[in-house]
Design a protein around this motif. Structure first.
Motif, PDB file in Angstrom:
ATOM      1  N   PHE A 260      10.826 -11.455  -8.252  1.00  0.00           N
ATOM      2  CA  PHE A 260       9.577 -12.176  -7.909  1.00  0.00           C
ATOM      3  C   PHE A 260       8.704 -11.393  -7.046  1.00  0.00           C
ATOM      4  N   TYR A 261       9.600 -10.792  -6.052  1.00  0.00           N
ATOM      5  CA  TYR A 261       8.946  -9.879  -5.033  1.00  0.00           C
ATOM      6  C   TYR A 261       8.384  -8.715  -5.807  1.00  0.00           C
ATOM      7  N   ARG A 262       9.070  -8.037  -6.553  1.00  0.00           N
ATOM      8  CA  ARG A 262       8.657  -6.999  -7.453  1.00  0.00           C
ATOM      9  C   ARG A 262       7.488  -7.199  -8.091  1.00  0.00           C
ATOM     10  N   SER A 263       7.008  -8.507  -8.553  1.00  0.00           N
ATOM     11  CA  SER A 263       6.071  -8.782  -9.458  1.00  0.00           C
ATOM     12  C   SER A 263       4.882  -9.027  -8.455  1.00  0.00           C
ATOM     13  N   ARG A 264       5.319  -9.376  -7.390  1.00  0.00           N
ATOM     14  CA  ARG A 264       4.034  -9.485  -6.302  1.00  0.00           C
ATOM     15  C   ARG A 264       3.465  -7.945  -6.013  1.00  0.00           C
ATOM     16  N   ILE A 265       4.500  -6.993  -5.780  1.00  0.00           N
ATOM     17  CA  ILE A 265       4.119  -5.696  -5.441  1.00  0.00           C
ATOM     18  C   ILE A 265       3.183  -5.045  -6.627  1.00  0.00           C
ATOM     19  N   ASP A 266       3.750  -5.212  -8.107  1.00  0.00           N
ATOM     20  CA  ASP A 266       2.840  -4.826  -9.278  1.00  0.00           C
ATOM     21  C   ASP A 266       1.660  -5.427  -9.463  1.00  0.00           C
ATOM     22  N   LEU A 267       1.281  -6.491  -9.087  1.00  0.00           N
ATOM     23  CA  LEU A 267       0.206  -7.172  -9.155  1.00  0.00           C
ATOM     24  C   LEU A 267      -0.828  -6.772  -8.009  1.00  0.00           C
ATOM     25  N   SER A 268      -0.063  -6.516  -6.801  1.00  0.00           N
ATOM     26  CA  SER A 268      -1.260  -5.815  -5.764  1.00  0.00           C
ATOM     27  C   SER A 268      -1.714  -4.506  -6.021  1.00  0.00           C
ATOM     28  N   ASN A 269      -0.758  -3.583  -6.766  1.00  0.00           N
ATOM     29  CA  ASN A 269      -1.046  -2.322  -7.184  1.00  0.00           C
ATOM     30  C   ASN A 269      -2.161  -2.489  -8.285  1.00  0.00           C
ATOM     31  N   GLU A 270      -1.882  -3.156  -9.340  1.00  0.00           N
ATOM     32  CA  GLU A 270      -2.933  -3.600 -10.138  1.00  0.00           C
ATOM     33  C   GLU A 270      -4.403  -3.783  -9.851  1.00  0.00           C
ATOM     34  N   GLN A 271      -4.260  -4.663  -8.653  1.00  0.00           N
ATOM     35  CA  GLN A 271      -5.561  -5.194  -7.947  1.00  0.00           C
ATOM     36  C   GLN A 271      -6.408  -3.887  -7.487  1.00  0.00           C
ATOM     37  N   THR A 272      -5.426  -3.166  -6.785  1.00  0.00           N
ATOM     38  CA  THR A 272      -6.005  -1.892  -6.087  1.00  0.00           C
ATOM     39  C   THR A 272      -6.771  -0.928  -7.228  1.00  0.00           C
ATOM     40  N   LYS A 273      -6.184  -0.947  -8.372  1.00  0.00           N
ATOM     41  CA  LYS A 273      -6.815  -0.125  -9.456  1.00  0.00           C
ATOM     42  C   LYS A 273      -8.032  -0.647  -9.904  1.00  0.00           C
ATOM     43  N   LEU A 274      -7.963  -1.839  -9.900  1.00  0.00           N
ATOM     44  CA  LEU A 274      -9.325  -2.636 -10.417  1.00  0.00           C
ATOM     45  C   LEU A 274     -10.442  -2.369  -9.311  1.00  0.00           C
ATOM     46  N   PHE A 275     -10.204  -2.606  -8.049  1.00  0.00           N
ATOM     47  CA  PHE A 275     -11.262  -2.242  -6.958  1.00  0.00           C
ATOM     48  C   PHE A 275     -11.616  -0.828  -7.301  1.00  0.00           C
ATOM     49  N   ARG A 276     -10.932   0.134  -7.593  1.00  0.00           N
ATOM     50  CA  ARG A 276     -11.465   1.645  -7.509  1.00  0.00           C
ATOM     51  C   ARG A 276     -12.337   1.627  -8.884  1.00  0.00           C
ATOM     52  N   ARG A 277     -12.309   0.927  -9.753  1.00  0.00           N
ATOM     53  CA  ARG A 277     -12.834   1.009 -11.083  1.00  0.00           C
ATOM     54  C   ARG A 277     -14.339   0.340 -10.719  1.00  0.00           C
TER      55      ARG A 277
END
Length: 454
Positions: A260-277
């Protein structure tokens, strides 16, 4: 008396196995059901995000009645509140009015966004995975909570049985003492002391019954059922779990809490990529087809009487236009705004990673504690029967001596207390073995390590 107690525990209570308790609780508990719904909703959000890539197709129709006076001059439709009346600027105001209509179809499509749309879908998938892992870890923790409550109830019910045995023994001692006091073989104080022990045993039994009721209600709450008195399965304490006899170690990485905590980290990383785009522009394709009708004729500029107020003539479309195009929009200030979104999200990611490290250390510490608890529980499991047998022998010796006038009631009471404590220790120790295994399963995230024993 003991038979009556057993009948009261079994005959007026619903027998409940551990597996049935776990399955019922996972199926009924509100928080588990809620997180299951959230996981399903997240899957629907993924589908909705995919459909956001489809072009916009708008149909519009309006029919109006009004004047068409025009005027030269600049105008900005601030807030979309301007009136788009189209007519030549005449020398004087007039109030000629007729019907008109506008019908149009518009298609616009952001066909290239430098991967923003694809990344939004990826973020939606990551969020769906997070919701799924949250649901799974909630199911896991609920199973552990129910199993712990069940073992607590089991231990309390066994303690009630042992305490009832103790009460029966004190009543036998009281009966013997009263008989010998009556015949003058013993002083009256012995009967008084024996009566006090009976009262103490009754109080202890009532306290344990209260404890059973409270723990039964806790199990009822976790199972999500109406209040019912349950009788736990006492057969499991007669054996040692098979899992403790093997050296097989669960895979810690499969722990639902860690996942569960790994999935939260993965979601946050993907959100960072979206903001960069969001730094990049958007390329759009669009097309419009429109048709208009008007009650004003083409020579109205020279003849202000050349119009009709007939509704059908006014809304009948007589002119058509189409437009096709490709455009690009790039709000340069978005770069400044999105850069802060990126830095914010990075800090959030680091925070979640710190949470993960803390949880990981806690689970490892719990695993180590569970191993130590299991070792001590097994050692105590072997000693408990010896303690009970020795206490039983001592009690038998003291009561035999007392009946023959060779010892006093204080020695009998001490032996009675020792036997009661030994039986209580045995009941707790037998349950502690299973509680240690449950603690091991909770720390490693492998509930099958525990539930497969049943």
């Amino acid at each position: 008396m003991l038979l009556l107690l057993l009948y009261s525990l079994q005959g007026f209570s619903q027998n409940l196995s551990l597996k049935d308790a776990v399955n019922t609780g996972v199926a009924n508990y509100g928080l588990v059901q809620a997180k299951g719904k959230y996981a399903q909703a997240a899957q629907e959000t993924v589908k909705q995000t995919r459909r956001d890539y489809l072009p916009n197709v708008n149909l519009s129709a309006q029919q109006d009645y009004g004047t068409v006076n025009g005027q030269n001059g600049p105008l900005y439709g601030l807030g979309g509140l301007g009136v788009a009346s189209s007519g030549l600027p005449l020398a004087n105001q007039n109030w000629n009015a007729a019907f008109g209509a506008l019908y149009l179809a518009n298609v616009n499509w952001d066909f290239f966004t430098f991967g923003r749309m694809k990344q939004r879908i990826t973020v939606a998938k990551a969020d769906a995975e997070r919701q799924k892992k949250d649901f799974e870890q909630e199911q896991f923790q609920q199973k552990v909570r129910i199993a712990a409550a069940y073992l607590n109830l089991l231990a309390s019910q066994r303690l009630v049985i042992s305490q009832q045995k103790n009460l029966d023994r004190t009543q036998v001692v009281l009966k013997n003492a009263a008989t010998r006091v009556t015949t003058g073989l013993l002083p009256g104080v012995d009967s008084t002391l024996a009566s006090a022990e009976v009262s103490r045993a009754k109080i202890a039994l009532n306290q344990l019954r209260e404890q059973v009721k409270m723990q039964n209600n806790e199990l009822v709450r976790l199972m999500g059922v109406t209040p019912t008195d349950f009788a736990a399965d006492t057969t499991l304490v007669a054996r040692v779990p098979k899992a403790v006899l093997t050296d097989e170690q669960p895979n810690d990485s499969l722990n639902p809490i860690r996942q569960f905590y790994r999935s939260r980290i993965d979601l946050s990383n993907e959100q960072t990529k979206l903001f960069r785009r969001e730094y990049w522009p958007t390329f759009s394709a669009f097309g419009i087809f429109q048709t208009r009708g008007s009650g004003f004729n083409s020579n109205y500029a020279t003849d202000q009487n050349s119009y009709t107020q007939n509704y059908a003539d006014g809304i009948n479309p007589t002119r058509q236009n189409y437009l096709l195009g490709v455009g690009v929009t790039w709000n340069l200030t978005t770069i400044a705004r999105s850069s802060k979104k990126v830095s914010t999200q990075k800090l959030i990611t680091e925070g979640i990673e710190d949470e993960y490290k803390a949880i990981d250390l806690q689970l490892k510490a719990n695993d180590d504690a569970a191993n130590a608890r299991m070792d001590f529980a097994l050692q105590n499991y072997k000693e408990a029967p010896r303690q009970v047998r020795a206490a039983q022998q001592a009690y038998l010796q003291r009561t035999t001596l007392y009946k023959n006038g060779l010892t006093n009631l204080v020695d009998v009471t001490q032996a009675l207390y020792t036997l009661n404590r030994a039986e209580t220790d045995r009941d707790v120790i037998y349950t502690n073995v299973w509680q240690a295994l449950l603690m091991k399963a909770a720390a490693t995230g492998d509930f099958n390590l525990f539930i497969n024993e049943f």
